[in-house]
Write a protein that holds these residues in place. Structure first.
Motif, PDB file in Angstrom:
ATOM      1  N   LYS A 113     -67.030  28.773  69.736  1.00 40.53           N
ATOM      2  CA  LYS A 113     -67.020  30.210  69.427  1.00 40.53           C
ATOM      3  C   LYS A 113     -68.119  30.527  68.411  1.00 40.53           C
ATOM      4  O   LYS A 113     -68.178  29.913  67.339  1.00 40.53           O
ATOM      5  CB  LYS A 113     -65.668  30.614  68.842  1.00 40.53           C
ATOM      6  CG  LYS A 113     -64.538  30.565  69.845  1.00 40.53           C
ATOM      7  CD  LYS A 113     -63.317  31.311  69.318  1.00 40.53           C
ATOM      8  CE  LYS A 113     -62.226  31.426  70.361  1.00 40.53           C
ATOM      9  NZ  LYS A 113     -62.034  30.254  71.205  1.00 40.53           N
ATOM     10  N   GLU A 114     -68.934  31.506  68.773  1.00 45.59           N
ATOM     11  CA  GLU A 114     -70.001  31.905  67.858  1.00 45.59           C
ATOM     12  C   GLU A 114     -69.393  32.468  66.571  1.00 45.59           C
ATOM     13  O   GLU A 114     -68.414  33.217  66.609  1.00 45.59           O
ATOM     14  CB  GLU A 114     -70.901  32.969  68.513  1.00 45.59           C
ATOM     15  CG  GLU A 114     -72.096  33.295  67.627  1.00 45.59           C
ATOM     16  CD  GLU A 114     -72.998  34.380  68.197  1.00 45.59           C
ATOM     17  OE1 GLU A 114     -72.807  34.780  69.360  1.00 45.59           O
ATOM     18  OE2 GLU A 114     -73.884  34.830  67.449  1.00 45.59           O
ATOM     19  N   GLY A 115     -69.967  32.092  65.463  1.00 49.64           N
ATOM     20  CA  GLY A 115     -69.467  32.595  64.174  1.00 49.64           C
ATOM     21  C   GLY A 115     -68.440  31.661  63.569  1.00 49.64           C
ATOM     22  O   GLY A 115     -68.335  31.551  62.350  1.00 49.64           O
ATOM     23  N   THR A 116     -67.673  30.968  64.438  1.00 51.09           N
ATOM     24  CA  THR A 116     -66.673  30.023  63.946  1.00 51.09           C
ATOM     25  C   THR A 116     -67.197  28.598  64.091  1.00 51.09           C
ATOM     26  O   THR A 116     -67.218  27.813  63.144  1.00 51.09           O
ATOM     27  CB  THR A 116     -65.360  30.149  64.762  1.00 51.09           C
ATOM     28  OG1 THR A 116     -65.004  31.516  64.827  1.00 51.09           O
ATOM     29  CG2 THR A 116     -64.252  29.323  64.137  1.00 51.09           C
ATOM     30  N   ASP A 117     -67.636  28.276  65.319  1.00 52.99           N
ATOM     31  CA  ASP A 117     -68.068  26.899  65.612  1.00 52.99           C
ATOM     32  C   ASP A 117     -69.580  26.708  65.504  1.00 52.99           C
ATOM     33  O   ASP A 117     -70.060  25.587  65.405  1.00 52.99           O
ATOM     34  CB  ASP A 117     -67.640  26.510  67.029  1.00 52.99           C
ATOM     35  CG  ASP A 117     -66.129  26.520  67.178  1.00 52.99           C
ATOM     36  OD1 ASP A 117     -65.447  26.099  66.224  1.00 52.99           O
ATOM     37  OD2 ASP A 117     -65.638  26.956  68.233  1.00 52.99           O
TER      38      ASP A 117
ATOM     39  N   PRO B 241     -69.949  22.139  68.101  1.00 54.41           N
ATOM     40  CA  PRO B 241     -69.035  21.074  68.530  1.00 54.41           C
ATOM     41  C   PRO B 241     -69.697  20.170  69.574  1.00 54.41           C
ATOM     42  O   PRO B 241     -70.603  20.599  70.290  1.00 54.41           O
ATOM     43  CB  PRO B 241     -67.868  21.846  69.162  1.00 54.41           C
ATOM     44  CG  PRO B 241     -67.959  23.226  68.612  1.00 54.41           C
ATOM     45  CD  PRO B 241     -69.412  23.488  68.370  1.00 54.41           C
ATOM     46  N   LEU B 242     -69.219  18.934  69.651  1.00 53.25           N
ATOM     47  CA  LEU B 242     -69.780  18.001  70.627  1.00 53.25           C
ATOM     48  C   LEU B 242     -69.604  18.551  72.036  1.00 53.25           C
ATOM     49  O   LEU B 242     -68.631  19.242  72.335  1.00 53.25           O
ATOM     50  CB  LEU B 242     -69.098  16.635  70.503  1.00 53.25           C
ATOM     51  CG  LEU B 242     -69.352  15.905  69.174  1.00 53.25           C
ATOM     52  CD1 LEU B 242     -68.575  14.587  69.130  1.00 53.25           C
ATOM     53  CD2 LEU B 242     -70.841  15.647  68.966  1.00 53.25           C
TER      54      LEU B 242
ATOM     55  N   VAL C  16     -74.390  25.310  74.531  1.00 50.61           N
ATOM     56  CA  VAL C  16     -73.377  24.622  73.723  1.00 50.61           C
ATOM     57  C   VAL C  16     -72.131  24.437  74.584  1.00 50.61           C
ATOM     58  O   VAL C  16     -72.043  24.963  75.702  1.00 50.61           O
ATOM     59  CB  VAL C  16     -73.010  25.423  72.445  1.00 50.61           C
ATOM     60  CG1 VAL C  16     -74.211  25.565  71.527  1.00 50.61           C
ATOM     61  CG2 VAL C  16     -72.429  26.788  72.800  1.00 50.61           C
ATOM     62  N   ASN C  17     -71.170  23.700  74.049  1.00 54.23           N
ATOM     63  CA  ASN C  17     -69.873  23.544  74.700  1.00 54.23           C
ATOM     64  C   ASN C  17     -69.296  24.928  75.007  1.00 54.23           C
ATOM     65  O   ASN C  17     -69.334  25.817  74.158  1.00 54.23           O
ATOM     66  CB  ASN C  17     -68.954  22.781  73.733  1.00 54.23           C
ATOM     67  CG  ASN C  17     -67.684  22.320  74.392  1.00 54.23           C
ATOM     68  OD1 ASN C  17     -67.034  23.084  75.105  1.00 54.23           O
ATOM     69  ND2 ASN C  17     -67.335  21.075  74.160  1.00 54.23           N
TER      70      ASN C  17
ATOM     71  N   SER D 107     -70.076  22.441  82.272  1.00 58.18           N
ATOM     72  CA  SER D 107     -69.023  23.146  81.529  1.00 58.18           C
ATOM     73  C   SER D 107     -69.551  23.629  80.178  1.00 58.18           C
ATOM     74  O   SER D 107     -68.814  23.695  79.207  1.00 58.18           O
ATOM     75  CB  SER D 107     -67.811  22.240  81.342  1.00 58.18           C
ATOM     76  OG  SER D 107     -68.202  21.053  80.685  1.00 58.18           O
ATOM     77  N   ALA D 108     -70.835  23.939  80.153  1.00 52.16           N
ATOM     78  CA  ALA D 108     -71.431  24.479  78.924  1.00 52.16           C
ATOM     79  C   ALA D 108     -71.549  25.995  79.050  1.00 52.16           C
ATOM     80  O   ALA D 108     -71.115  26.589  80.041  1.00 52.16           O
ATOM     81  CB  ALA D 108     -72.812  23.859  78.728  1.00 52.16           C
ATOM     82  N   LYS D 109     -72.114  26.607  78.033  1.00 54.42           N
ATOM     83  CA  LYS D 109     -72.469  28.027  78.149  1.00 54.42           C
ATOM     84  C   LYS D 109     -73.801  28.232  77.446  1.00 54.42           C
ATOM     85  O   LYS D 109     -74.167  27.462  76.539  1.00 54.42           O
ATOM     86  CB  LYS D 109     -71.393  28.919  77.526  1.00 54.42           C
ATOM     87  CG  LYS D 109     -71.286  28.799  76.014  1.00 54.42           C
ATOM     88  CD  LYS D 109     -70.320  29.839  75.459  1.00 54.42           C
ATOM     89  CE  LYS D 109     -70.207  29.708  73.939  1.00 54.42           C
ATOM     90  NZ  LYS D 109     -69.264  30.653  73.351  1.00 54.42           N
ATOM     91  N   ILE D 110     -74.501  29.252  77.894  1.00 52.54           N
ATOM     92  CA  ILE D 110     -75.757  29.582  77.219  1.00 52.54           C
ATOM     93  C   ILE D 110     -75.412  30.410  75.988  1.00 52.54           C
ATOM     94  O   ILE D 110     -74.852  31.499  76.098  1.00 52.54           O
ATOM     95  CB  ILE D 110     -76.712  30.339  78.157  1.00 52.54           C
ATOM     96  CG1 ILE D 110     -77.119  29.425  79.322  1.00 52.54           C
ATOM     97  CG2 ILE D 110     -77.949  30.801  77.395  1.00 52.54           C
ATOM     98  CD1 ILE D 110     -78.092  30.035  80.298  1.00 52.54           C
TER      99      ILE D 110
END
Ligand code: FES
Ligand SMILES: [Fe+2]
Length: 371
Positions: A336-340, A280-281, A331-332, A172-175
């Motif tokens: 969100k890129e830019g926010t997290d 994020p974790l 990442v999880n 449940s991750a993303k590249i």
């Protein structure tokens, strides 16, 4: 061939291989036939193909595989070769399809490789006899491995990989970021360098600040390491992590794989420039202090994972002097890129290590090629 056998037999344990193994096309072909076509190869991530019809191509030597998720949710490794006249089917390296359509005469295959439609074949033509051929495939804790062997060998690291990586939630991750680059060095030089940290104090000063891999003579340092091991094992047990994998075994098991978890130096919780979280974790982690998950499987894969991100490296030999690297940072999936997270912070630490190793491998290759 007997010359090759003689060279293998004359190898002194603990010493480098003889020059031809790193520079000679004949030996490179042996590598492909005896190593890359017989074992298990890391192809990519299950999270790249979350939906039915999602696919990516994995090219190795003369073969191209379509790694695709079928409507039955199974992951398959289909040979990217039409059963009619042998055309490549997928020319775009990744994407989403309802069906696989050969660009030549439009034979159409289902996502499980079965032939659905042909044109103008004789009446007695049986589609079922012309499914796409398949390589062996395993999807383990979010990592996809393939084998080109006729009969796939056992995959010994499977259980350990599941136990190590389960909490990291790679499915449940993303590249978040990928880089592909070529190193002007034989693939074995790249792997050999990766498996020793003799060079770390001199070449990876950033790495050595947060990791314990380097040989340390200093007694105070050794005591610190022992303290970190003790407190980390206790902590990880309380977090529900499998502490049987918490060891410092750097040697490869059965000479081709390693799966373990190691502590960072005190005060560091992630493999980042300042040792702190940059995203994020992931997975089921609620505490960031999960140390460093590590896995290597020869001949083409290693990973380093923290509680907030995972970094994987795929090694593909292009010829005897060129090796292609696919570096991915995960990442999880909800981050969100830019926010997290920022890609720059996420990749800074390992990109620097990769660049340092890139230079090392090319410097060594130049010397190894010398007469
Ligand atoms: S080669 Fe694919 S349809 Fe003819
Ligand atoms: Fe290195």
């Amino acid at each position: 061939m007997s010359a090759a056998n003689d060279l293998v037999k004359s190898r002194r344990p603990g010493w480098s291989l003889e020059q031809p193994f790193y520079v000679d096309p004949f030996y490179f072909q042996l590598d492909l036939d005896r190593v890359f076509r017989t074992g298990w190869l890391f192809a990519g991530h299950a999270c790249q193909i979350k939906e039915s019809g999602d696919y990516f191509c994995y090219d190795i030597a003369d073969d191209s595989l379509i790694i695709i998720r079928g409507y039955d949710q199974k992951v398959r490794a289909l040979f990217n070769v039409c059963r009619h006249r042998g055309s490549i089917i997928c020319k775009i390296p990744k994407g989403h399809v309802k069906r696989l359509v050969c660009p030549y005469h439009q034979w159409t295959y289902d996502t499980d490789g079965s032939l659905l439609r042909n044109t103008w074949m004789p009446e007695d033509f049986v589609n079922d006899n012309f499914s796409l051929k398949q390589a062996h495939v395993k999807s383990i804790a979010g990592l996809i491995f393939v084998s080109l062997a006729d009969v796939a060998p056992a995959f010994a690291p499977e259980d350990d990989l599941k136990r190590l990586l389960g909490p990291h939630g790679l499915e449940s991750a993303k590249i978040a970021h990928s880089e592909t680059y070529d190193i002007a060095a034989n693939w074995k030089l790249v792997l050999e360098n990766q498996r020793e940290c003799y060079h770390c104090p001199a070449k990876h000063k950033g790495y050595a600040k947060i990791q314990f891999d380097t040989d340390i003579d200093d007694i105070d340092e050794q005591n610190q390491i022992q303290t970190r091991w003790n407190e980390s094992r206790e902590k990880w047990a309380s977090m529900g992590l499998d502490v049987s994998l918490a060891d410092d075994r750097y040697a490869m098991r059965e000479s081709w794989w390693r799966v373990n978890r190691t502590p960072f130096r005190a005060g560091f919780v992630s493999e980042t420039v300042n040792g702190q979280l940059v995203a994020p974790l992931m997975g089921t982690f609620t505490d960031p202090d999960a140390g460093n998950a590590r896995a290597n499987t020869y001949p083409n894969f290693w990973l380093h994972g923290s509680s907030d991100h995972m970094h994987t490296m795929r090694v593909t030999p292009i010829d005897e002097k060129i090796t292609r690297i696919q570096a991915d940072w995960l990442v999880n999936e909800t981050a969100k890129e830019g926010t997290d997270y920022s890609v720059e912070q996420l990749i800074a630490f390992s990109k620097r290590v990769n660049e340092e190793d890139h230079e090392i491998a090319e410097d060594q290759a130049k010397g190894v090629m010398s007469s």
